[in-house]
Design a protein around this motif. Structure first.
Motif, PDB file in Angstrom:
ATOM      1  N   THR A  74       0.849  -1.190   0.000  1.00  0.00           N
ATOM      2  CA  THR A  74       0.000   0.000   0.000  1.00  0.00           C
ATOM      3  C   THR A  74       0.887   1.243   0.000  1.00  0.00           C
ATOM      4  O   THR A  74       1.809   1.351   0.813  1.00  0.00           O
ATOM      5  CB  THR A  74      -0.904   0.043   1.251  1.00  0.00           C
ATOM      6  N   ALA A  75       0.619   2.149  -0.900  1.00  0.00           N
ATOM      7  CA  ALA A  75       1.307   3.445  -0.942  1.00  0.00           C
ATOM      8  C   ALA A  75       0.250   4.542  -0.965  1.00  0.00           C
ATOM      9  O   ALA A  75      -0.736   4.444  -1.704  1.00  0.00           O
ATOM     10  CB  ALA A  75       2.186   3.551  -2.184  1.00  0.00           C
ATOM     11  N   ARG A  76       0.451   5.564  -0.149  1.00  0.00           N
ATOM     12  CA  ARG A  76      -0.527   6.650  -0.063  1.00  0.00           C
ATOM     13  C   ARG A  76       0.172   8.005  -0.159  1.00  0.00           C
ATOM     14  O   ARG A  76       1.124   8.281   0.562  1.00  0.00           O
ATOM     15  CB  ARG A  76      -1.306   6.576   1.258  1.00  0.00           C
ATOM     16  N   ASP A  77      -0.332   8.813  -1.083  1.00  0.00           N
ATOM     17  CA  ASP A  77       0.051  10.232  -1.196  1.00  0.00           C
ATOM     18  C   ASP A  77       1.567  10.429  -1.244  1.00  0.00           C
ATOM     19  O   ASP A  77       2.128  11.227  -0.488  1.00  0.00           O
ATOM     20  CB  ASP A  77      -0.538  11.035  -0.036  1.00  0.00           C
ATOM     21  N   LEU A  78       2.224   9.704  -2.143  1.00  0.00           N
ATOM     22  CA  LEU A  78       3.681   9.811  -2.247  1.00  0.00           C
ATOM     23  C   LEU A  78       4.082  11.082  -3.011  1.00  0.00           C
ATOM     24  O   LEU A  78       3.605  11.327  -4.130  1.00  0.00           O
ATOM     25  CB  LEU A  78       4.263   8.593  -2.958  1.00  0.00           C
ATOM     26  N   TYR A  79       4.952  11.846  -2.388  1.00  0.00           N
ATOM     27  CA  TYR A  79       5.553  13.017  -3.010  1.00  0.00           C
ATOM     28  C   TYR A  79       7.066  12.849  -2.992  1.00  0.00           C
ATOM     29  O   TYR A  79       7.630  12.362  -2.014  1.00  0.00           O
ATOM     30  CB  TYR A  79       5.192  14.306  -2.252  1.00  0.00           C
ATOM     31  N   ARG A  80       7.717  13.255  -4.082  1.00  0.00           N
ATOM     32  CA  ARG A  80       9.174  13.241  -4.119  1.00  0.00           C
ATOM     33  C   ARG A  80       9.642  14.397  -4.982  1.00  0.00           C
ATOM     34  O   ARG A  80       9.181  14.575  -6.114  1.00  0.00           O
ATOM     35  CB  ARG A  80       9.687  11.914  -4.703  1.00  0.00           C
ATOM     36  N   PHE A  81      10.520  15.221  -4.435  1.00  0.00           N
ATOM     37  CA  PHE A  81      11.061  16.328  -5.222  1.00  0.00           C
ATOM     38  C   PHE A  81      12.576  16.352  -5.088  1.00  0.00           C
ATOM     39  O   PHE A  81      13.150  15.865  -4.119  1.00  0.00           O
ATOM     40  CB  PHE A  81      10.454  17.674  -4.811  1.00  0.00           C
ATOM     41  N   TYR A  82      13.206  16.917  -6.102  1.00  0.00           N
ATOM     42  CA  TYR A  82      14.658  17.038  -6.147  1.00  0.00           C
ATOM     43  C   TYR A  82      15.011  18.499  -6.378  1.00  0.00           C
ATOM     44  O   TYR A  82      14.357  19.193  -7.151  1.00  0.00           O
ATOM     45  CB  TYR A  82      15.246  16.189  -7.281  1.00  0.00           C
ATOM     46  N   ARG A  83      16.057  18.950  -5.702  1.00  0.00           N
ATOM     47  CA  ARG A  83      16.524  20.320  -5.871  1.00  0.00           C
ATOM     48  C   ARG A  83      17.899  20.332  -6.524  1.00  0.00           C
ATOM     49  O   ARG A  83      18.757  19.531  -6.196  1.00  0.00           O
ATOM     50  CB  ARG A  83      16.606  21.043  -4.521  1.00  0.00           C
ATOM     51  N   SER A  84      18.083  21.259  -7.438  1.00  0.00           N
ATOM     52  CA  SER A  84      19.386  21.521  -8.042  1.00  0.00           C
ATOM     53  C   SER A  84      19.540  23.037  -8.105  1.00  0.00           C
ATOM     54  O   SER A  84      18.932  23.696  -8.947  1.00  0.00           O
ATOM     55  CB  SER A  84      19.467  20.907  -9.448  1.00  0.00           C
ATOM     56  N   GLY A  85      20.316  23.551  -7.159  1.00  0.00           N
ATOM     57  CA  GLY A  85      20.408  25.004  -7.046  1.00  0.00           C
ATOM     58  C   GLY A  85      19.062  25.577  -6.645  1.00  0.00           C
ATOM     59  O   GLY A  85      18.464  25.170  -5.652  1.00  0.00           O
ATOM     60  N   ARG A  86      18.554  26.484  -7.452  1.00  0.00           N
ATOM     61  CA  ARG A  86      17.247  27.086  -7.171  1.00  0.00           C
ATOM     62  C   ARG A  86      16.100  26.352  -7.860  1.00  0.00           C
ATOM     63  O   ARG A  86      14.938  26.681  -7.664  1.00  0.00           O
ATOM     64  CB  ARG A  86      17.240  28.559  -7.613  1.00  0.00           C
ATOM     65  N   GLU A  87      16.471  25.362  -8.665  1.00  0.00           N
ATOM     66  CA  GLU A  87      15.449  24.612  -9.394  1.00  0.00           C
ATOM     67  C   GLU A  87      14.927  23.453  -8.555  1.00  0.00           C
ATOM     68  O   GLU A  87      15.682  22.791  -7.852  1.00  0.00           O
ATOM     69  CB  GLU A  87      16.015  24.074 -10.707  1.00  0.00           C
TER      70      GLU A  87
END
Length: 231
Positions: free
Chosen positions: A13-26
């Motif tokens: 079961t997976a719920r509401d998965l968020y994943r973000f990556y930062r590179s500098g200001r991006e």
């Protein structure tokens, strides 16, 4: 041979998965609130264009990467938001992973790769439900190649060897990232037959794939685009 227990129960079961990556200001949002479930004996295909978040999703489900939000449970055990050592222990007991980059150590022969995979669960696993190494290699059509190093195998043989390592501990969940991506038609079908066999044995099987043949064997298909599940 099937597993005991409720054959219709959600094993992942997976719920509401968020994943973000930062590179500098991006900042790149790879996953944007993805929820899914996988049942025992079910094959689920995850499709979508390159960059849609498929491989990131698989890594989070396997506990190889941590989501920035949401959670993952496998067999009732939490996988996400744990120290890496604890995630690795859950993964060794519950999850088999077959990655595009392969899961074979080049300096070990096939016997050694399988023994190493099984050593992680020697204390807590149930050896009685696992086939012997020779039997496991026979199941994937490599019964005579146990002493071969990965570099001595053809492409289709390496794919089958990687699958043998992924299922060495009879995992509850098998996660495969493009398992047939570089294989010819007959070899692709053989790998898909082996994956279907794992589902018949009671495992939940999730495939990240671009292959039409792989989609055809799936009980359900989920499409990802821009980090979201699309209808």
């Amino acid at each position: 041979m099937g597993r005991t227990g409720d054959a219709t129960a959600d094993i992942l079961t997976a719920r509401d998965l968020y994943r973000f990556y930062r590179s500098g200001r991006e900042e790149t949002l790879a996953l944007r609130g993805v929820s899914l479930s996988l049942r025992r004996g079910e094959t689920l295909a995850v499709i979508g264009p390159s960059g849609s978040g498929k491989s990131t999703l698989l890594a989070c489900l396997a506990g190889l990467d941590e989501p920035d939000g949401g959670y993952v449970y496998v067999g009732g055990e939490r996988v996400s938001h744990l120290p890496e050592g604890e995630r690795a222990r859950v993964r060794a007991r519950r999850i088999g992973v077959l990655l595009q980059s392969g899961n074979l150590l080049p300096h070990l022969d096939l016997d050694g790769n399988i023994r190493l995979a099984r050593s992680a669960t020697r204390a807590s696993g149930d050896p009685s439900r696992r086939p012997g190494i020779d039997e496991l290699l026979e199941q994937v059509g490599l019964g005579t190649r146990g002493r071969a190093l990965p570099r001595e195998l053809a492409g289709g043989e390496r794919a089958r060897a990687g699958l043998a390592v992924a299922v060495a501990n009879e995992p509850d969940v098998l996660l495969a990232d493009e398992p047939t991506g570089e294989l010819d038609g007959p070899t692709e079908q053989r790998i898909l037959d082996l994956l279907q066999d794992r589902a018949r044995r009671g495992a939940g099987v999730l495939l990240v794939t671009h292959s039409r043949q792989a989609v055809r064997i799936a009980d359900r298909v989920i499409a990802l685009r821009d980090g979201r599940i699309r209808p």
